[in-house]
Design a protein around this motif. Structure first.
Motif, PDB file in Angstrom:
ATOM      1  N   PHE A  80       0.778  -0.662  -0.290  1.00 62.48           N
ATOM      2  CA  PHE A  80      -0.479  -0.148  -0.105  1.00 62.48           C
ATOM      3  C   PHE A  80       0.441   1.642  -0.082  1.00 62.48           C
ATOM      4  CE2 PHE A  80      -2.796  -3.533   1.924  1.00 62.48           C
ATOM      5  CZ  PHE A  80      -4.344  -3.043   1.130  1.00 62.48           C
ATOM      6  N   THR A  81       2.307   1.095   0.416  1.00 67.69           N
ATOM      7  CA  THR A  81       3.230   2.164  -0.112  1.00 67.69           C
ATOM      8  C   THR A  81       3.517   2.998  -1.273  1.00 67.69           C
ATOM      9  OG1 THR A  81       3.958   1.513   2.648  1.00 67.69           O
ATOM     10  CG2 THR A  81       5.150   3.168   1.341  1.00 67.69           C
ATOM     11  N   THR A  82       3.705   1.575  -1.720  1.00 65.38           N
ATOM     12  CA  THR A  82       4.294   1.660  -3.458  1.00 65.38           C
ATOM     13  C   THR A  82       3.045   1.976  -4.328  1.00 65.38           C
ATOM     14  OG1 THR A  82       4.633  -0.587  -3.686  1.00 65.38           O
ATOM     15  CG2 THR A  82       6.314   1.158  -2.914  1.00 65.38           C
ATOM     16  N   GLY A  83       2.075   1.684  -3.972  1.00 67.17           N
ATOM     17  CA  GLY A  83       0.302   1.332  -4.819  1.00 67.17           C
ATOM     18  C   GLY A  83       0.906   0.199  -5.368  1.00 67.17           C
ATOM     19  N   ILE A  84       2.078  -0.727  -5.594  1.00 60.34           N
ATOM     20  CA  ILE A  84       2.497  -1.720  -6.043  1.00 60.34           C
ATOM     21  C   ILE A  84       1.747  -3.488  -5.937  1.00 60.34           C
ATOM     22  CG2 ILE A  84       4.524  -3.434  -7.376  1.00 60.34           C
ATOM     23  CD1 ILE A  84       6.449  -1.144  -7.133  1.00 60.34           C
ATOM     24  N   SER A  85       0.559  -3.834  -6.523  1.00 58.74           N
ATOM     25  CA  SER A  85      -0.190  -5.253  -6.411  1.00 58.74           C
ATOM     26  C   SER A  85       0.721  -6.075  -7.420  1.00 58.74           C
ATOM     27  CB  SER A  85      -1.578  -5.090  -6.825  1.00 58.74           C
ATOM     28  OG  SER A  85      -1.943  -3.828  -5.841  1.00 58.74           O
ATOM     29  N   ASP A  86       0.345  -7.276  -6.723  1.00 60.10           N
ATOM     30  CA  ASP A  86       1.081  -8.244  -7.925  1.00 60.10           C
ATOM     31  C   ASP A  86       0.206  -9.685  -7.248  1.00 60.10           C
ATOM     32  OD1 ASP A  86       2.885  -9.704  -9.879  1.00 60.10           O
ATOM     33  OD2 ASP A  86       4.174 -10.783  -7.312  1.00 60.10           O
ATOM     34  N   SER A  87       0.428 -10.811  -8.568  1.00 59.24           N
ATOM     35  CA  SER A  87      -0.550 -12.263  -8.324  1.00 59.24           C
ATOM     36  C   SER A  87       0.297 -13.134  -9.151  1.00 59.24           C
ATOM     37  CB  SER A  87      -1.650 -11.764  -8.296  1.00 59.24           C
ATOM     38  OG  SER A  87      -1.935 -11.682 -10.048  1.00 59.24           O
ATOM     39  N   GLN A  88       0.429 -14.090  -8.789  1.00 57.69           N
ATOM     40  CA  GLN A  88       0.877 -14.765  -9.359  1.00 57.69           C
ATOM     41  C   GLN A  88       0.638 -16.474  -9.152  1.00 57.69           C
ATOM     42  OE1 GLN A  88       5.536 -14.976  -8.486  1.00 57.69           O
ATOM     43  NE2 GLN A  88       4.869 -15.130  -6.472  1.00 57.69           N
ATOM     44  N   THR A  89       0.648 -17.686  -9.760  1.00 56.68           N
ATOM     45  CA  THR A  89       0.029 -19.034  -9.526  1.00 56.68           C
ATOM     46  C   THR A  89       1.291 -19.516  -9.600  1.00 56.68           C
ATOM     47  OG1 THR A  89      -2.365 -18.230 -10.007  1.00 56.68           O
ATOM     48  CG2 THR A  89      -1.321 -21.156  -9.871  1.00 56.68           C
ATOM     49  N   GLU A  90       1.629 -20.516  -8.509  1.00 58.78           N
ATOM     50  CA  GLU A  90       2.734 -21.399  -8.637  1.00 58.78           C
ATOM     51  C   GLU A  90       3.392 -22.750  -8.544  1.00 58.78           C
ATOM     52  OE1 GLU A  90       5.989 -19.504  -7.471  1.00 58.78           O
ATOM     53  OE2 GLU A  90       6.850 -17.657  -9.381  1.00 58.78           O
ATOM     54  N   PRO A  91       3.792 -23.785  -9.506  1.00 60.71           N
ATOM     55  CA  PRO A  91       3.654 -24.518  -8.113  1.00 60.71           C
ATOM     56  C   PRO A  91       4.802 -25.568  -7.673  1.00 60.71           C
ATOM     57  CG  PRO A  91       4.509 -24.714 -10.950  1.00 60.71           C
ATOM     58  CD  PRO A  91       3.972 -23.488 -10.767  1.00 60.71           C
ATOM     59  N   ALA A  92       4.688 -26.097  -6.574  1.00 62.12           N
ATOM     60  CA  ALA A  92       5.696 -26.850  -5.966  1.00 62.12           C
ATOM     61  C   ALA A  92       6.031 -28.361  -6.158  1.00 62.12           C
ATOM     62  CB  ALA A  92       5.986 -25.819  -4.699  1.00 62.12           C
TER      63      ALA A  92
END
Length: 722
Positions: free
Chosen positions: A254-266
């Motif tokens: 929320f400080t930088t306003g940067i959002s990220d989303s990802q889907t990864e296997p392990a």
């Protein structure tokens, strides 16, 4: 060459210590070890908590139990019968536990894997190598909540280890019944050894009563186990476990306003090269479902220690234990890997581990490739550990590490240790001792990189107990894959205590103790001195406790110490005394409060410290805990108050669905956080997690909140066994 110069006299000293210990062992008393023969079955029982399968009539039966708390080897107040069976793939254990008041059986925990300490419970202890040094504990409560652990040392159980096994339990009109099945695939063992260390434990919570088949010195562990014999033809299948996971994560700063989303296997791959030697490979490792750390306030000059909670590092964690070190001076501390200095996660590209036993040797090898972060390059990290079982309960070994996960400097370490343990001394007493030596090698550093320690203790639970130890850590000693928060010290510790356990209608134990710790700087002068006196601590038969304490401190500050923002304690030699009392209610009650207050001098000022905790278990579906820590400190350099609040709110919809919530706040960091985890665990080895982590800046206790970061994760994992 550097290592060999230092190690030659150390190895000679280890040889002398081993010979001396051998002499002590030959003089020790011996008590006949209890044993029971296991019965094989071709028809596995159905686990339903009923005990109506005909196959149980063919089982080995155990009924010779005794109390070990409150009375050591006293007569149990309730009857217990245990049935034992095995086939190629499983160990089966069933227990019929009579209770004269079945409506009073404690069964308040229904969250799978959570603490069942204050419930009635039934446990089995297994030492597959019968070496009295290592093993497993599997525990179930009347709600079929499973708990397991592995012994890091002969007496210290790591509760964070998780293994796949099965249990069903049920309360009936006569008491309760538990049925358990432990797959041999879950265990490391020697297929040529038919005799395992084995014992059983039952807890009757409302009576504060613990019952066992084989115990020693009021304790149940591998060293006090009996024997189960006749375990032959055990199978582990192909010895292959595949554990794929899929993780979807959405995060926002929320400080930088940067959002990220990802889907990864392990993927985690477990392979048993032999039944006693396991290899693990982890790819694209994910720790999103791991519990968050507790927030702490540090009023000392030295770094805090946070325990490991990540499953990959907890598997066979006992193999890497060194010299009984638990904090300062540890050569290997897995939280150095995959976390930055600020505690932020760092990606692990791949990790491999080989752990287990080969004959008398305990073997551990760990290799991890850590991704780059901040200004630190990608790094290859290595840990190797080898220890040989010697004498009856002792071991001697070495450890080597290579790599630095938090700088770009080359770093390595070599250490040797000898651990002595004797639980068969006359009059039921024990003797333990450790000697260890380490030497680090850091790029650009040429001297003062060694550390060593020696300690002897008699950890008895009744009568006289005590320990004496000495540790030296030079100023450039740098275990880059370990933990050290005080260097350039010679540390002396000593403790003496006495516990009286009278046969009294309300008093269970009366304890007195005194502890002394002294830190001298190798470069000259005193750093710290601590004297703790406990005039008395009372424990009642109902589990309530009351104690008093006196502490005398001396702290020598060479430089100024900023203890709180803008509050500086100047250099000087400070002596200060504090007094305290502690009161706690028995935790098996629905409402269990505890309170502690300390007051007195603090450096050149005054300090009042209070902590309070309230546990509420109204039923098996709801658990609430409130913890509050408060410090009011007045110093010439300024006054300040610290507050730390933790709230746990756990909801169990049933034994498979649970919702755990942790709210935390402290005013020193001015931050608050929420960790919320919804878990579906239909069976052991299969999990769905929905996790929310949300961090705030806070002007007050959960007030004036401003969002800083959030992370929402969904993770599904399932184990496939071949």
């Amino acid at each position: 060459m550097k290592y060999m110069t230092h190690l030659i006299p150390v190895l000679l000293l280890l040889g002398v210590a081993s010979v001396t210990a051998q002499g002590i062992d030959t003089l020790q008393g011996s008590e006949e070890q209890k044993r029971v023969e296991m019965m094989r079955t071709d028809s596995p029982p159905i686990l339903d908590g009923v005990l109506d399968d005909a196959v149980w009539s063919q089982a080995t039966v155990i009924d010779d139990f005794h109390q070990f708390r409150p009375l050591d080897h006293g007569e149990p107040s309730e009857r217990t019968l245990v049935y034992l069976l095995y086939d190629d793939n499983y160990l089966y254990v069933a227990a019929r536990m009579w209770d004269s008041e079945p409506d009073q059986i404690r069964a308040r925990q229904m969250v799978q894997g959570e603490n069942t300490r204050w419930d009635d419970s039934f446990s089995i202890y297994l030492d597959p190598f019968n070496n009295k040094r290592s093993g497993y504990r599997f525990q179930v409560n009347p709600n079929s909540v499973r708990g397991e652990g592995t012994f890091e040392t002969p007496t210290r159980l790591n509760y964070n280890w998780e293994g796949i096994w099965y249990a069903e339990a049920r309360i009936n009109d006569e008491g309760w019944v538990a049925e358990m099945a432990v797959p041999f695939k879950t265990l490391n063992f020697d297929p040529n050894n038919p005799d395992w260390g084995f014992t059983l434990e039952r807890t009757i919570a409302r009576k504060q009563e613990d019952i066992s088949w084989s115990s020693y010195n009021r304790a149940v562990n591998p060293g006090s186990a009996g024997l189960v014999t006749g375990l032959t033809g055990l199978q582990q299948g192909r010895g292959l476990d595949l554990v794929p996971s899929i993780v979807t994560t959405a995060s926002r700063d929320f400080t930088t306003g940067i959002s990220d989303s990802q889907t990864e296997p392990a993927l985690d791959v477990f392979y048993n090269f032999t039944p006693s030697l396991t290899g693990v490979l982890t790819l694209n490792t994910d720790f999103s479902a791991t519990e968050v750390d507790d927030q702490l306030i540090n009023l000392t000059r030295f770094g805090l220690f946070f325990p490991e909670k990540r499953d990959f590092f907890l598997q066979d964690v006992d193999i890497f234990a060194f010299g009984e070190l638990r904090r300062n001076g540890m050569p290997f501390f897995s939280r150095r890997i995959g976390l930055s200095d600020s505690g932020q996660p760092v990606d692990l590209n791949v990790g491999a581990k080989l752990t287990g036993r080969v004959g008398r040797f305990n073997v551990g090898v760990l290799g991890v490739q850590q991704d780059e972060f901040d200004q630190v390059d990608s790094s290859d990290l290595f840990v190797g550990r080898l220890a040989a079982n010697v004498l009856r309960e002792s071991s001697v070994g070495f450890i080597v590490t290579d790599g630095d996960p938090r700088t770009n400097l080359d770093n390595s370490l070599l250490g040797v240790d000898f651990r002595y343990r004797n639980t068969s001394l006359p009059s039921g007493h024990s003797l333990e001792g450790e000697f260890w030596y380490q030497s680090s090698d850091t790029e650009g550093v040429d001297s003062k990189e060694d550390a060593w320690g020696i300690r002897i203790s008699s950890p008895n639970t009744e009568g006289l107990r005590g320990y004496l130890g000495y540790t030296s850590i030079e100023e450039n000693f740098n275990p880059a894959l370990g933990f050290v928060n005080r260097r350039d010290i010679n540390y002396t510790e000593a403790s003496l205590g006495y516990t009286n356990r009278p046969e009294h209608r309300w008093l269970r134990a009366l304890t007195h103790s005194v502890t002394f710790r002294n830190y001298d700087k190798i470069s000259g002068g005193l750093e710290s001195r601590f004297l703790f006196i406990e005039p008395f601590e009372i424990e009642t038969n109902s589990g309530d406790q009351f104690g008093t304490e006196l502490t005398r401190n001396r702290e020598v500050l060479v430089g100024a110490f900023e203890i709180s923002a803008g509050v500086i304690i100047p250099p000087g030699d400070y002596e200060f005394d504090r007094y305290g009392i502690e009161v706690s209610g028995a935790n098996e009650r629905k409402l269990a409060p505890s309170f502690e207050v300390n007051a007195g001098e603090f450096y050149d000022g005054d300090r009042i410290e209070m902590s309070a905790k309230l546990d509420w278990r109204p039923n098996r579906r709801l658990y609430l805990r409130f913890e509050y820590e408060y410090n009011d400190i007045e110093l010439p350099g300024g006054d300040f108050i610290t507050r730390l609040i933790q709230i746990n709110a756990d909801v169990a919809f049933n034994v498979r669905w649970s919702w755990l919530n942790l709210l935390q706040y402290d005013n020193e960091s001015g931050s608050a956080g929420i960790n919320s985890r919804l878990r579906w665990n239909p069976r052991a080895g299969q999990d769905l997690y929905i996790v929310l982590n949300y961090g705030f800046s806070a002007e007050g206790a959960f007030s004036g909140l401003e969002s800083e970061q959030s992370q929402f994760s969904v993770k599904y994992t399932q184990t496939f066994r071949f």
